[in-house]
Design a protein around this motif. Sequence first.
Motif, mmCIF file in Angstrom:
data_model
loop_
_atom_site.group_PDB
_atom_site.id
_atom_site.type_symbol
_atom_site.label_atom_id
_atom_site.label_comp_id
_atom_site.label_asym_id
_atom_site.label_seq_id
_atom_site.Cartn_x
_atom_site.Cartn_y
_atom_site.Cartn_z
ATOM 1 N N VAL A 90 0.783 -1.035 -0.063
ATOM 2 C CA VAL A 90 0.103 0.117 0.072
ATOM 3 C C VAL A 90 1.062 1.313 0.050
ATOM 4 O O VAL A 90 0.469 2.478 -0.578
ATOM 5 N N ALA A 91 1.895 1.145 0.490
ATOM 6 C CA ALA A 91 2.958 2.376 0.723
ATOM 7 C C ALA A 91 3.725 2.769 -0.833
ATOM 8 O O ALA A 91 4.036 3.626 -1.117
ATOM 9 N N GLU A 92 3.329 1.994 -1.861
ATOM 10 C CA GLU A 92 3.790 2.255 -3.066
ATOM 11 C C GLU A 92 2.628 2.840 -3.982
ATOM 12 O O GLU A 92 2.815 3.645 -4.879
ATOM 13 N N LEU A 93 1.552 3.327 -3.235
ATOM 14 C CA LEU A 93 0.525 3.938 -3.895
ATOM 15 C C LEU A 93 0.767 5.424 -3.868
ATOM 16 O O LEU A 93 1.287 5.920 -2.981
ATOM 17 N N PRO A 94 0.036 6.370 -4.779
ATOM 18 C CA PRO A 94 0.037 7.756 -4.466
ATOM 19 C C PRO A 94 -0.645 8.056 -3.198
ATOM 20 O O PRO A 94 -1.376 7.673 -2.616
ATOM 21 N N GLY A 175 -3.230 -4.166 -10.883
ATOM 22 C CA GLY A 175 -2.852 -3.228 -11.939
ATOM 23 C C GLY A 175 -2.672 -1.850 -11.275
ATOM 24 O O GLY A 175 -2.348 -1.682 -10.488
ATOM 25 N N PRO A 176 -2.431 -0.960 -12.426
ATOM 26 C CA PRO A 176 -2.002 0.466 -12.008
ATOM 27 C C PRO A 176 -3.221 1.331 -11.209
ATOM 28 O O PRO A 176 -4.309 1.138 -11.423
#
Length: 567
Positions: A90-94, A175-176
């Motif tokens: 989740v830390a990879e999300l904007p 996905g993105p």
Amino acid sequence: MTQHPIQKLTDEAEAQYKKKLKSQSKTLKAAVSEYKRRYKRNPPNGFDKWFMFAQQNDVIMMDEYDGLMQDLEPFRQMSGEELRKRSRQVAELPSIDLLRIESGTAKIMPNGFNDTEGSARASGFAEMLQRFVQKLPDMDFPINAKAEGRVLVSWEHRAHSNATLQGGIEAGLDGPFRPDWDDDGNVWEVWRRTCEPSSPARRLYSSLGNSLSSTVSNYLGDIIHGTGRDFKFAKTTSTQLDFCKYPHAHYMQGHFFSDWRTILGLYPVFSPAKAKGFLDIRIPSHYYYGSTPAYTYGWDPVNFELKDVDPMEVPWEKKIDKVFWRGATTGGGNHPSGFMPYYQRHRFLRMASNSTGGIRLVTYADPPSSTTNFVTTQVSAAKLNEEIMDTAFTKAMMPEAYPGGLEALLAVHKFGSAVPLGRHWSYRYLIDLDGMGYSGRFMAFLASDSVPIKSTVYEEFYSDWIQPWVHFVPLSTTYKEIYNIYGYFTGPNKGTLEAANSTLVEIPIEKRRSEEGDKRLRRIARAGKHWKKTIGRTVDMEVYVYRLCLEWARLWADDRDSMSFTL
């Protein structure tokens, strides 16, 4: 009537709060026993050090952490390995910052996304850790960079959580990840899936209905009724407003139209507040913990120091008997467009700006010294607003999103100049409204010698510690009772007396104030200020975060039994 409903509400609230204060644990043994009674397990490792830290800092609320435990409960079904994996994912999300505790040091790990709000919330959380971080094991905290809640999990996923967890990554991170909704739905369409399949919100026509004139107060269970359609008083804030049962009410809350996408799987995200249905984990707001001119009572921006009494504070006797509010037109996003007039701030300002017509029923003590005799008078809404309201927008945000644009926005809402925070202290009544998320000014309002009147659908870290009708006045989401709140505490305004053909109309307001109401209003102002000085301190926020870290560390571990504390 023999007793005004507000008298009953304040008396009952004070009794409840006194009982809560009296029950707090005074020894480690008592605290452990109470923990086991409430949560059916031993406290986390380090509980003794936490208790000592709390006692050394004169913490009062030693046992009230039910909200914290409820926030963490969904994650107990995960293994430590799964929780660690989901924290990294989740830390990879904007707009999610990863705060890492490693070897007794807290640091923010960049993820490459530059949020417009920076990493202020993660930085604030890191500051709250400083006095005890060296006592904590290594672990990560994914921190929400936004004020809005982020995590929404459908009823089906929660009902079949074990199967969902075995499947690995859930919907929402496949996905993105797009940071905004574009033309791809909105928060409400995701939120209503958190309701049971048989609920009205899950039925298409109920969910998309346009009964925007429905009275939201009808949806609340905690309402005290009395004389007249505006004579209804909420026992507490609207955090439990049941949008699953009454989906039309969602049109009146801007967070359902946020521009920012939600996360659709059960991932740990630490946020400053959350509305019903969201699964974020609450942490204290950086606005409350830090000191800034816009959010901190007593902050001296010239000498950069915090003072006990704000330089602009006004003695109670000299405070203006009006309801005061200033703020921007924030309140929600624009997905889909066209609903901005119904957002919380717009509705309140339009009500308080009404100068064209309408009638309100106002009930007040007659004579002012009476505690049992009350009369009700029909009064022009325009006259009431003119005499008791001092409310205005100060800035038009996204005016193009308002139907008809800026011209239409200006036509039905009052606008005024921006004022420093200290200007609020000139008034007895301070309205506190949600914006894009929670209100960051509430702690400052409590610290003042004025009375906050708070309308919110958000729960924050302190929700278990504070008492409506003792420390502040709760306001329903319709706001309609505001005139009768004023009528009880202050008494009739000049326009009300003129409508009643009362001989009191020529008497100065100081002479016609409700004696009992003024006494109770001042007691709320003092209680709120005392609460901020004794329970809403920055050190209380640190104690909350310390306790949260211990609980999180146990969940983070592979062997959770080894992370428990026993006497």
